[in-house]
Write a protein that holds these residues in place. Structure first.
Motif, PDB file in Angstrom:
ATOM      1  N   ARG A  91       1.542 -38.762  18.781  1.00 48.87           N
ATOM      2  CA  ARG A  91       1.634 -38.493  20.213  1.00 48.87           C
ATOM      3  C   ARG A  91       1.962 -37.026  20.436  1.00 48.87           C
ATOM      4  NH1 ARG A  91       4.589 -42.765  22.201  1.00 48.87           N
ATOM      5  NH2 ARG A  91       2.615 -43.756  22.568  1.00 48.87           N
ATOM      6  N   VAL A  92       1.211 -36.390  21.311  1.00 47.33           N
ATOM      7  CA  VAL A  92       1.450 -34.991  21.666  1.00 47.33           C
ATOM      8  C   VAL A  92       2.699 -34.932  22.537  1.00 47.33           C
ATOM      9  CG1 VAL A  92       0.529 -32.973  22.876  1.00 47.33           C
ATOM     10  CG2 VAL A  92      -1.012 -34.433  21.549  1.00 47.33           C
ATOM     11  N   ILE A  93       3.664 -34.069  22.153  1.00 49.64           N
ATOM     12  CA  ILE A  93       4.887 -33.948  22.952  1.00 49.64           C
ATOM     13  C   ILE A  93       5.035 -32.554  23.567  1.00 49.64           C
ATOM     14  CG2 ILE A  93       6.130 -35.819  21.828  1.00 49.64           C
ATOM     15  CD1 ILE A  93       7.542 -33.754  20.096  1.00 49.64           C
ATOM     16  N   ILE A  94       4.297 -31.575  23.031  1.00 49.52           N
ATOM     17  CA  ILE A  94       4.222 -30.247  23.653  1.00 49.52           C
ATOM     18  C   ILE A  94       2.761 -29.840  23.639  1.00 49.52           C
ATOM     19  CG2 ILE A  94       4.828 -27.795  23.514  1.00 49.52           C
ATOM     20  CD1 ILE A  94       7.414 -28.593  22.095  1.00 49.52           C
ATOM     21  N   ARG A  95       2.263 -29.408  24.787  1.00 50.81           N
ATOM     22  CA  ARG A  95       0.890 -28.913  24.889  1.00 50.81           C
ATOM     23  C   ARG A  95       0.928 -27.552  25.574  1.00 50.81           C
ATOM     24  NH1 ARG A  95      -2.162 -32.704  28.114  1.00 50.81           N
ATOM     25  NH2 ARG A  95      -2.447 -33.897  26.219  1.00 50.81           N
ATOM     26  N   HIS A  96       0.436 -26.545  24.867  1.00 50.10           N
ATOM     27  CA  HIS A  96       0.357 -25.180  25.402  1.00 50.10           C
ATOM     28  C   HIS A  96       1.708 -24.699  25.942  1.00 50.10           C
ATOM     29  CE1 HIS A  96      -3.834 -25.792  24.753  1.00 50.10           C
ATOM     30  NE2 HIS A  96      -3.981 -26.615  25.778  1.00 50.10           N
ATOM     31  N   GLY A 122      11.646 -23.026  12.287  1.00 51.26           N
ATOM     32  CA  GLY A 122      11.662 -21.583  12.494  1.00 51.26           C
ATOM     33  C   GLY A 122      11.049 -21.142  13.809  1.00 51.26           C
ATOM     34  N   ILE A 123      11.077 -22.013  14.801  1.00 51.74           N
ATOM     35  CA  ILE A 123      10.508 -21.709  16.114  1.00 51.74           C
ATOM     36  C   ILE A 123      11.654 -21.606  17.110  1.00 51.74           C
ATOM     37  CG2 ILE A 123       8.952 -22.492  17.939  1.00 51.74           C
ATOM     38  CD1 ILE A 123       7.484 -24.108  15.727  1.00 51.74           C
ATOM     39  N   ALA A 124      11.708 -20.494  17.840  1.00 45.90           N
ATOM     40  CA  ALA A 124      12.846 -20.240  18.726  1.00 45.90           C
ATOM     41  C   ALA A 124      12.683 -20.846  20.117  1.00 45.90           C
ATOM     42  CB  ALA A 124      13.080 -18.733  18.847  1.00 45.90           C
ATOM     43  N   ARG A 125      11.467 -20.813  20.671  1.00 39.91           N
ATOM     44  CA  ARG A 125      11.272 -21.254  22.062  1.00 39.91           C
ATOM     45  C   ARG A 125      10.075 -22.190  22.170  1.00 39.91           C
ATOM     46  NH1 ARG A 125      10.326 -15.560  23.944  1.00 39.91           N
ATOM     47  NH2 ARG A 125       8.413 -16.677  24.279  1.00 39.91           N
ATOM     48  N   ILE A 126      10.128 -23.084  23.143  1.00 40.43           N
ATOM     49  CA  ILE A 126       9.021 -24.017  23.389  1.00 40.43           C
ATOM     50  C   ILE A 126       7.754 -23.250  23.749  1.00 40.43           C
ATOM     51  CG2 ILE A 126       8.190 -25.802  24.980  1.00 40.43           C
ATOM     52  CD1 ILE A 126      10.969 -27.022  24.900  1.00 40.43           C
ATOM     53  N   ALA A 127       7.905 -22.119  24.418  1.00 37.41           N
ATOM     54  CA  ALA A 127       6.742 -21.315  24.813  1.00 37.41           C
ATOM     55  C   ALA A 127       5.951 -20.812  23.606  1.00 37.41           C
ATOM     56  CB  ALA A 127       7.190 -20.138  25.672  1.00 37.41           C
ATOM     57  N   TRP A 131       0.970 -26.672  20.206  1.00 37.32           N
ATOM     58  CA  TRP A 131       0.969 -28.130  20.113  1.00 37.32           C
ATOM     59  C   TRP A 131       2.174 -28.583  19.292  1.00 37.32           C
ATOM     60  CZ3 TRP A 131      -2.539 -30.691  22.906  1.00 37.32           C
ATOM     61  CH2 TRP A 131      -3.720 -30.038  23.238  1.00 37.32           C
ATOM     62  N   ALA A 132       2.820 -29.650  19.731  1.00 29.39           N
ATOM     63  CA  ALA A 132       3.814 -30.355  18.925  1.00 29.39           C
ATOM     64  C   ALA A 132       3.407 -31.825  18.969  1.00 29.39           C
ATOM     65  CB  ALA A 132       5.218 -30.178  19.472  1.00 29.39           C
ATOM     66  N   ILE A 133       3.317 -32.416  17.784  1.00 25.56           N
ATOM     67  CA  ILE A 133       2.816 -33.783  17.690  1.00 25.56           C
ATOM     68  C   ILE A 133       3.824 -34.634  16.927  1.00 25.56           C
ATOM     69  CG2 ILE A 133       0.930 -35.230  16.837  1.00 25.56           C
ATOM     70  CD1 ILE A 133      -0.762 -32.538  17.016  1.00 25.56           C
ATOM     71  N   LYS A 139       7.980 -37.655  11.905  1.00 23.84           N
ATOM     72  CA  LYS A 139       8.125 -36.199  11.800  1.00 23.84           C
ATOM     73  C   LYS A 139       7.364 -35.541  12.949  1.00 23.84           C
ATOM     74  CE  LYS A 139      10.206 -36.514   7.843  1.00 23.84           C
ATOM     75  NZ  LYS A 139      11.626 -36.448   7.816  1.00 23.84           N
ATOM     76  N   ILE A 140       7.793 -34.332  13.284  1.00 25.55           N
ATOM     77  CA  ILE A 140       7.107 -33.577  14.332  1.00 25.55           C
ATOM     78  C   ILE A 140       6.367 -32.421  13.683  1.00 25.55           C
ATOM     79  CG2 ILE A 140       7.349 -32.216  16.441  1.00 25.55           C
ATOM     80  CD1 ILE A 140       9.889 -33.785  17.062  1.00 25.55           C
ATOM     81  N   SER A 141       5.076 -32.326  13.971  1.00 19.34           N
ATOM     82  CA  SER A 141       4.257 -31.210  13.492  1.00 19.34           C
ATOM     83  C   SER A 141       4.138 -30.191  14.613  1.00 19.34           C
ATOM     84  CB  SER A 141       2.850 -31.689  13.116  1.00 19.34           C
ATOM     85  OG  SER A 141       2.907 -32.642  12.093  1.00 19.34           O
ATOM     86  N   PHE A 142       4.344 -28.914  14.269  1.00 16.49           N
ATOM     87  CA  PHE A 142       4.248 -27.838  15.252  1.00 16.49           C
ATOM     88  C   PHE A 142       3.084 -26.924  14.907  1.00 16.49           C
ATOM     89  CE2 PHE A 142       8.734 -29.025  15.284  1.00 16.49           C
ATOM     90  CZ  PHE A 142       8.947 -29.221  16.636  1.00 16.49           C
TER      91      PHE A 142
END
Length: 160
Positions: A91-96, A122-127, A131-133, A139-142
């Motif tokens: 499931r996509v949890i962050i898009r663009h 190692g990612i500081a901000r959602i921006a 994609w985060a899945i 597990k979450i893939s970024f």
């Protein structure tokens, strides 16, 4: 035959229970939850074998669980429909760079949990995330945004 029927019933009850728990809960168990799961195994054994402490009863129960596990695995392999049913879907949890709150709610994920996983990656901000899945294993893939991502053509139908 009674043991086989009870083992079959317990197998599917356990399967449904683990599906209801959700992807994230299983991948981030606390020590107490792990002990509870181990105790659950003992309770299942008691429910399956009842008062049968024989080697034959244990072998029947274990073989029945193994059979159903193998049958579900094989069914997932040969049928995309069964795979979707048994394994679930990513499931996509962050898009663009935007958090999809409805998808978070479906899997009972909080923003803080996603941000924690981002920090581990190692990612500081959602921006910074294109994609985060949430994968079927919990597990979450970024997938990060590239430097020229703002002018790049995007696939709005979702990840491939």
């Amino acid at each position: 035959m009674d043991i086989v029927l009870r083992a079959t019933l317990m197998f599917f009850i356990l399967y449904v229970l683990l599906r209801v728990l959700g992807k994230r809960e299983l991948s981030q168990m606390t020590p107490f939850e792990l002990v509870t799961l181990i105790v659950l195994g003992d309770l299942i054994q008691q429910g399956v074998t009842h008062n049968d402490f024989s080697l034959t009863g244990a072998v029947l129960a274990i073989t029945t669980f193994a059979f159903w596990g193998l049958a579900m695995s094989w069914g997932s392999y040969v049928s995309p429909r069964l795979e979707k049913l048994f394994e679930g879907e990513p499931r996509v949890i962050i898009r663009h760079g935007e958090l999809l709150r409805d998808n978070l709610r479906r899997d009972r994920l909080t923003r803080a949990e996603v941000e924690s996983e981002m920090r581990l990656a190692g990612i500081a901000r959602i921006a910074e995330v294109d994609w985060a899945i949430l994968e079927t294993n919990g597990k979450i893939s970024f997938i990060g945004r590239s430097a020229g991502d703002d002018s790049a053509q995007r696939d709005d139908d979702g990840p491939v």
